[in-house]
Design a protein around this motif. Sequence first.
Motif, PDB file in Angstrom:
ATOM      1  N   LEU A 181       0.833  -1.202   0.000  1.00  0.00           N
ATOM      2  CA  LEU A 181       0.000   0.000   0.000  1.00  0.00           C
ATOM      3  C   LEU A 181       0.867   1.250   0.000  1.00  0.00           C
ATOM      4  O   LEU A 181       1.813   1.363   0.769  1.00  0.00           O
ATOM      5  N   THR A 182       0.541   2.171  -0.888  1.00  0.00           N
ATOM      6  CA  THR A 182       1.106   3.512  -0.823  1.00  0.00           C
ATOM      7  C   THR A 182      -0.053   4.419  -0.484  1.00  0.00           C
ATOM      8  O   THR A 182      -0.916   4.667  -1.310  1.00  0.00           O
TER       9      THR A 182
ATOM     10  N   ALA B  58       3.964   7.991   3.344  1.00  0.00           N
ATOM     11  CA  ALA B  58       4.282   7.491   4.679  1.00  0.00           C
ATOM     12  C   ALA B  58       5.739   7.070   4.737  1.00  0.00           C
ATOM     13  O   ALA B  58       6.063   5.897   4.813  1.00  0.00           O
ATOM     14  N   VAL B  59       6.632   8.058   4.671  1.00  0.00           N
ATOM     15  CA  VAL B  59       8.049   7.755   4.810  1.00  0.00           C
ATOM     16  C   VAL B  59       8.485   8.250   6.182  1.00  0.00           C
ATOM     17  O   VAL B  59       7.883   9.160   6.736  1.00  0.00           O
ATOM     18  N   ASP B  60       9.513   7.620   6.724  1.00  0.00           N
ATOM     19  CA  ASP B  60      10.030   8.045   8.018  1.00  0.00           C
ATOM     20  C   ASP B  60      10.990   9.199   7.769  1.00  0.00           C
ATOM     21  O   ASP B  60      12.064   9.010   7.205  1.00  0.00           O
TER      22      ASP B  60
ATOM     23  N   GLU C  57      17.760   4.097   4.569  1.00  0.00           N
ATOM     24  CA  GLU C  57      17.308   3.451   5.810  1.00  0.00           C
ATOM     25  C   GLU C  57      15.825   3.107   5.767  1.00  0.00           C
ATOM     26  O   GLU C  57      15.404   2.065   6.287  1.00  0.00           O
TER      27      GLU C  57
ATOM     28  N   LEU D 212      14.518  -0.605   6.215  1.00  0.00           N
ATOM     29  CA  LEU D 212      13.521  -0.874   7.262  1.00  0.00           C
ATOM     30  C   LEU D 212      12.399  -1.772   6.730  1.00  0.00           C
ATOM     31  O   LEU D 212      12.054  -2.795   7.340  1.00  0.00           O
ATOM     32  N   ILE D 213      11.849  -1.380   5.572  1.00  0.00           N
ATOM     33  CA  ILE D 213      10.741  -2.165   5.013  1.00  0.00           C
ATOM     34  C   ILE D 213      11.222  -3.551   4.589  1.00  0.00           C
ATOM     35  O   ILE D 213      10.537  -4.556   4.816  1.00  0.00           O
TER      36      ILE D 213
ATOM     37  N   ARG E 100      13.596  -5.298   5.923  1.00  0.00           N
ATOM     38  CA  ARG E 100      13.755  -6.115   7.138  1.00  0.00           C
ATOM     39  C   ARG E 100      12.391  -6.587   7.639  1.00  0.00           C
ATOM     40  O   ARG E 100      12.240  -7.721   8.079  1.00  0.00           O
ATOM     41  N   LEU E 101      11.396  -5.685   7.576  1.00  0.00           N
ATOM     42  CA  LEU E 101      10.069  -6.062   8.071  1.00  0.00           C
ATOM     43  C   LEU E 101       9.417  -7.076   7.150  1.00  0.00           C
ATOM     44  O   LEU E 101       8.494  -7.790   7.546  1.00  0.00           O
ATOM     45  N   ARG E 102       9.874  -7.133   5.895  1.00  0.00           N
ATOM     46  CA  ARG E 102       9.374  -8.171   4.986  1.00  0.00           C
ATOM     47  C   ARG E 102      10.234  -9.424   5.058  1.00  0.00           C
ATOM     48  O   ARG E 102      10.091 -10.338   4.244  1.00  0.00           O
TER      49      ARG E 102
ATOM     50  N   ASP F 170       8.352   6.719  -1.388  1.00  0.00           N
ATOM     51  CA  ASP F 170       7.154   6.065  -0.872  1.00  0.00           C
ATOM     52  C   ASP F 170       6.756   4.878  -1.757  1.00  0.00           C
ATOM     53  O   ASP F 170       6.508   3.770  -1.266  1.00  0.00           O
TER      54      ASP F 170
ATOM     55  N   MET G  22       9.276   2.106  -1.542  1.00  0.00           N
ATOM     56  CA  MET G  22       9.090   1.305  -0.319  1.00  0.00           C
ATOM     57  C   MET G  22       7.995   0.269  -0.516  1.00  0.00           C
ATOM     58  O   MET G  22       8.046  -0.824   0.032  1.00  0.00           O
ATOM     59  N   SER G  23       6.993   0.635  -1.325  1.00  0.00           N
ATOM     60  CA  SER G  23       5.904  -0.308  -1.576  1.00  0.00           C
ATOM     61  C   SER G  23       6.348  -1.462  -2.467  1.00  0.00           C
ATOM     62  O   SER G  23       5.708  -2.506  -2.489  1.00  0.00           O
TER      63      SER G  23
ATOM     64  N   ASP H 234      10.456  -8.573  14.296  1.00  0.00           N
ATOM     65  CA  ASP H 234       9.829  -7.321  13.853  1.00  0.00           C
ATOM     66  C   ASP H 234       9.971  -6.242  14.914  1.00  0.00           C
ATOM     67  O   ASP H 234      10.257  -5.090  14.615  1.00  0.00           O
TER      68      ASP H 234
ATOM     69  N   VAL I 126      13.350  -4.740  14.905  1.00  0.00           N
ATOM     70  CA  VAL I 126      13.524  -3.793  13.794  1.00  0.00           C
ATOM     71  C   VAL I 126      12.874  -2.459  14.155  1.00  0.00           C
ATOM     72  O   VAL I 126      13.438  -1.388  13.941  1.00  0.00           O
TER      73      VAL I 126
ATOM     74  N   ARG J  91      14.611   1.282  14.741  1.00  0.00           N
ATOM     75  CA  ARG J  91      14.127   2.482  14.067  1.00  0.00           C
ATOM     76  C   ARG J  91      13.913   3.612  15.073  1.00  0.00           C
ATOM     77  O   ARG J  91      14.413   4.720  14.892  1.00  0.00           O
TER      78      ARG J  91
ATOM     79  N   ARG K 241       1.084  10.288  10.398  1.00  0.00           N
ATOM     80  CA  ARG K 241       1.720  10.317   9.081  1.00  0.00           C
ATOM     81  C   ARG K 241       1.521   9.050   8.283  1.00  0.00           C
ATOM     82  O   ARG K 241       2.160   8.859   7.258  1.00  0.00           O
ATOM     83  N   GLY K 242       0.677   8.159   8.786  1.00  0.00           N
ATOM     84  CA  GLY K 242       0.381   6.963   8.003  1.00  0.00           C
ATOM     85  C   GLY K 242       1.447   5.883   8.085  1.00  0.00           C
ATOM     86  O   GLY K 242       1.399   4.905   7.351  1.00  0.00           O
ATOM     87  N   ILE K 243       2.435   6.054   8.983  1.00  0.00           N
ATOM     88  CA  ILE K 243       3.490   5.033   9.113  1.00  0.00           C
ATOM     89  C   ILE K 243       2.875   3.744   9.663  1.00  0.00           C
ATOM     90  O   ILE K 243       3.179   2.653   9.190  1.00  0.00           O
TER      91      ILE K 243
ATOM     92  N   ARG L 219       1.034   1.910   6.980  1.00  0.00           N
ATOM     93  CA  ARG L 219       1.965   1.156   6.129  1.00  0.00           C
ATOM     94  C   ARG L 219       2.342  -0.151   6.813  1.00  0.00           C
ATOM     95  O   ARG L 219       2.261  -1.218   6.203  1.00  0.00           O
TER      96      ARG L 219
ATOM     97  N   SER M  68      -0.512  -2.731   6.889  1.00  0.00           N
ATOM     98  CA  SER M  68      -0.893  -3.372   5.643  1.00  0.00           C
ATOM     99  C   SER M  68       0.164  -4.399   5.232  1.00  0.00           C
ATOM    100  O   SER M  68       0.054  -5.032   4.199  1.00  0.00           O
ATOM    101  N   MET M  69       1.201  -4.535   6.062  1.00  0.00           N
ATOM    102  CA  MET M  69       2.259  -5.513   5.773  1.00  0.00           C
ATOM    103  C   MET M  69       2.076  -6.743   6.651  1.00  0.00           C
ATOM    104  O   MET M  69       1.427  -6.681   7.686  1.00  0.00           O
TER     105      MET M  69
ATOM    106  N   ILE N 239       3.103  -8.161   9.179  1.00  0.00           N
ATOM    107  CA  ILE N 239       3.812  -8.179  10.454  1.00  0.00           C
ATOM    108  C   ILE N 239       2.784  -8.085  11.572  1.00  0.00           C
ATOM    109  O   ILE N 239       1.686  -7.599  11.360  1.00  0.00           O
TER     110      ILE N 239
END
Lengths: 256, 255
Positions: free
Chosen positions: A85-86, A91-93, A100, A104-105, A107-109, A147, A150-151, B11, B14, B18, B89-91, B94, B97-98, B100
């Motif tokens: 999803l975008t 939604a970027v840090d 980074e 981050l994404i 690693r979470l995947r 963004d 990242m998706s 997770d 990670v 962050r 901010r929608g983090i 995101r 929707s993954m 985790i």
Amino acid sequence: MENMQNQAIRVEGLRKSYKQLHVLRGVDFEVAKGSVFALLGSNGSGKTTIVKILTTLLKHDSGNVTVNGFDVALKPDGVRQSISLTGQFAAVDEILTGRENLILIARLRHLRNARQVADDLIKRFGLTDAADRRASTYSGGMRRRLDIAMSLVGNSQLVFLDEPTTGLDPEARIEVWKIVKELASSGITVFLTTQYLEEAEQLADQIAILDKGTIIVSGTLAELKKLFPPAKVEYIEKQPTLEEIFLAIVGKNQEN
Amino acid sequence: METTQSYFFMDMSVMLGRSMRHVFRSMDTIITVTLMPIAMMLLFVYVLGGAIQTGTDNYVNYLLPGIMLIAIANSIGYTSYRLFLDMERGIFERFHSMPISRSAALWGHVLTSLVSNVISVAVIILVALVMGFRSTAGGLSWLAVAGILALFTLALTWIAAIAGLSAKSVDGAVAVAYPIHFLPLISSAFVPTASMPGPVRAFAENQPVTSIVETIRSLLSNQPVGNEIWVALAWCVGIILVAYFFAKRVYQKRV
């Protein structure tokens, strides 16, 4: 049965209300695998609500919703494995760098080669120079590119883009369009929402128009055009739009 | 197919990495949670300390427990701030929707609060040692001190989580920190409560920070902790349970 396998998304009789407010009043549509589907509608028509339901962020009241063969209500984990999803706001840090953010994404995947994946996407999205700067220093267009990049971590076959060009300047918008076209040509299914008719016309194979909680028309651009009276041949003097003038001048400057 | 639960700790680590970057890259956070408590310790020991009668020969020994709690209390606003921004901010969208675990994102923030406080308290203890802080406490007492500080941190962190998750604006998210900042000031952190006028003393003696300060002080000076430790533990555990329950509810409602 064969028909179902060719569908990335199937929505039947989807309803969602917030207390007295009926946002979705029976929505039906299908998205073919490998196509670009544009959901067109004005602000508040329920586009984002549909995206949130399809991406398992929101529970619907009734109806059947299947994404990549997984029922969103019964198998949300399966859906999440196969989509990305975008969201409406990039939604970027902001405190992390572009690199980074991508790592981050990755690693979470749970990807093994997170760094390599990040490097590849940085190159592909033209972020090489900015990769080690904090995302807070990025322009709107760069932020959106990061963004979307990242998706794409983890090679999802279905990408949701919720108003990907809202708030972008014309150049950045064309950049995003280019990215979407590249995604489509690499076989990824793209589900896109937009309030711009031109955007749907430029990018989409299938267009559905959402109004007051239902789909009022859907089909290919050619099919939609048939709904209107046949074209008449008229001679008119075409004035350039301000956007065309802007792009022409900016383009010339860049060439010099 | 992989299950999201089996990756929960991965997770979460990670997520921890962050947010720890967020902490280390925010000069403001470092100043408020580490440098300011150290400055207060210097001020109270070297400027005001001469006029304060605590009945101990070494005022740093008396002061350190309170300073540690002040450092932890100061960090709380940042936890709700970071949570609020992720929400806004929608983090979180995101992440959710993954594939985790849903609570990994929230626990990442809680863990960050714990880890960053361990670091700032360790730095403060080092500075206190330089200033003449000495303790005769054994390993077990130190372990008890660490445990109580961790519980105090968790209690405040879950309160901060409620604020960060339910706030409508940044101001609202960090507002929770202000009343919490006051608790160590109106306690036995700086001076014994016996020197305070009636109503202030009544408040000071019956709020959580005083019992926690007294417990840590007794542990570090090898004195019997008496009933205070049970009062301190009851406060911490009680707050954790209630705040966790509400934070979890708000989180489930919002995501």
